[in-house]
Design a protein around this motif. Structure first.
Motif, PDB file in Angstrom:
ATOM      1  N   ASP A  12       0.841  -1.204   0.000  1.00 21.36           N
ATOM      2  CA  ASP A  12       0.000   0.000   0.000  1.00 21.36           C
ATOM      3  C   ASP A  12       0.875   1.252   0.000  1.00 21.36           C
ATOM      4  O   ASP A  12       0.620   2.196  -0.761  1.00 21.36           O
ATOM      5  CB  ASP A  12      -0.911   0.061   1.247  1.00 21.36           C
ATOM      6  CG  ASP A  12      -1.915  -1.064   1.309  1.00 21.36           C
ATOM      7  OD1 ASP A  12      -2.312  -1.596   0.252  1.00 21.36           O
ATOM      8  OD2 ASP A  12      -2.319  -1.402   2.447  1.00 21.36           O
ATOM      9  N   ALA A  13       1.875   1.263   0.884  1.00 24.40           N
ATOM     10  CA  ALA A  13       2.763   2.428   0.997  1.00 24.40           C
ATOM     11  C   ALA A  13       3.554   2.645  -0.275  1.00 24.40           C
ATOM     12  O   ALA A  13       3.699   3.775  -0.748  1.00 24.40           O
ATOM     13  CB  ALA A  13       3.704   2.258   2.191  1.00 24.40           C
ATOM     14  N   ARG A  14       4.027   1.570  -0.858  1.00 30.39           N
ATOM     15  CA  ARG A  14       4.795   1.685  -2.102  1.00 30.39           C
ATOM     16  C   ARG A  14       3.934   2.272  -3.215  1.00 30.39           C
ATOM     17  O   ARG A  14       4.384   3.124  -3.988  1.00 30.39           O
ATOM     18  CB  ARG A  14       5.326   0.303  -2.498  1.00 30.39           C
ATOM     19  CG  ARG A  14       6.261   0.372  -3.662  1.00 30.39           C
ATOM     20  CD  ARG A  14       7.147  -0.810  -3.750  1.00 30.39           C
ATOM     21  NE  ARG A  14       6.417  -2.036  -4.024  1.00 30.39           N
ATOM     22  CZ  ARG A  14       7.028  -3.152  -4.370  1.00 30.39           C
ATOM     23  NH1 ARG A  14       8.335  -3.203  -4.464  1.00 30.39           N
ATOM     24  NH2 ARG A  14       6.324  -4.240  -4.609  1.00 30.39           N
ATOM     25  N   LYS A  15       2.673   1.872  -3.302  1.00 29.89           N
ATOM     26  CA  LYS A  15       1.763   2.425  -4.307  1.00 29.89           C
ATOM     27  C   LYS A  15       1.458   3.897  -4.021  1.00 29.89           C
ATOM     28  O   LYS A  15       1.366   4.703  -4.930  1.00 29.89           O
ATOM     29  CB  LYS A  15       0.465   1.624  -4.352  1.00 29.89           C
ATOM     30  CG  LYS A  15       0.627   0.256  -4.945  1.00 29.89           C
ATOM     31  CD  LYS A  15      -0.670  -0.526  -4.838  1.00 29.89           C
ATOM     32  CE  LYS A  15      -0.464  -1.980  -5.244  1.00 29.89           C
ATOM     33  NZ  LYS A  15      -1.635  -2.803  -4.948  1.00 29.89           N
ATOM     34  N   GLU A  16       1.316   4.207  -2.735  1.00 37.87           N
ATOM     35  CA  GLU A  16       0.975   5.570  -2.323  1.00 37.87           C
ATOM     36  C   GLU A  16       2.065   6.577  -2.722  1.00 37.87           C
ATOM     37  O   GLU A  16       1.767   7.636  -3.241  1.00 37.87           O
ATOM     38  CB  GLU A  16       0.769   5.595  -0.805  1.00 37.87           C
ATOM     39  CG  GLU A  16       0.395   6.922  -0.240  1.00 37.87           C
ATOM     40  CD  GLU A  16      -1.091   7.057   0.009  1.00 37.87           C
ATOM     41  OE1 GLU A  16      -1.497   8.189   0.327  1.00 37.87           O
ATOM     42  OE2 GLU A  16      -1.841   6.075  -0.107  1.00 37.87           O
TER      43      GLU A  16
END
Length: 145
Positions: free
Chosen positions: A138-142
């Motif tokens: 999720d963080a990487r996509k964000e």
């Protein structure tokens, strides 16, 4: 006896997935962020990528780490993030939980803290007035857009 040994082995394996102690020291006020160049001043948000060549890249905030990782300038092998409650303790960034809340001040505005468990992330968000829990993906996509 076999059950005890199996339980001990499982515990050590799970612990090994969460903590990653072998990381270079971040020299606060001296080391620059590999992405934005700002000096790293807060251990609670400093993070590190070890690349495929074994070199370490240090960052002042999680968004800088993910932006740099996705830029194509490095090939990440390992992500190291601090335990917000014990910043001297490194966590495996792919296994950590990212607690994002608008009520947390961070160097580059990620407003995120990393912790080893979902339960601790939930507690942290309650303490800071809400927010959301992100996994590594999720963080990487964000931030890695």
């Amino acid at each position: 006896m076999r059950r005890i040994l199996a339980l001990l082995l499982a515990t050590l394996t799970l612990t090994g997935c969460q903590r990653s102690e072998d990381a270079p020291k971040v020299r606060l006020g001296e080391d620059p962020c590999a992405n934005c160049g700002m000096l790293i001043n807060d251990a609670r948000f400093a993070c590190i990528i070890q690349d495929e060549q074994g070199d370490y890249h240090k960052y002042d905030d999680f968004n800088c780490m993910f932006i740099h990782a996705q830029s194509g300038r490095i090939q990440p092998k390992r992500y190291l993030v601090p335990n917000y409650d014990q910043p001297e303790q490194w966590l495996d960034g792919t296994q950590a939980f990212y607690a994002r809340t608008e009520n947390l001040q961070t160097p580059m505005g990620s407003r995120t803290a990393t912790v080893p468990t979902r339960e601790r992330a939930e507690e942290l968000l309650k303490q800071h007035g809400g927010g959301k829990i992100l996994t590594f993906e999720d963080a990487r996509k964000e931030w890695g857009k």
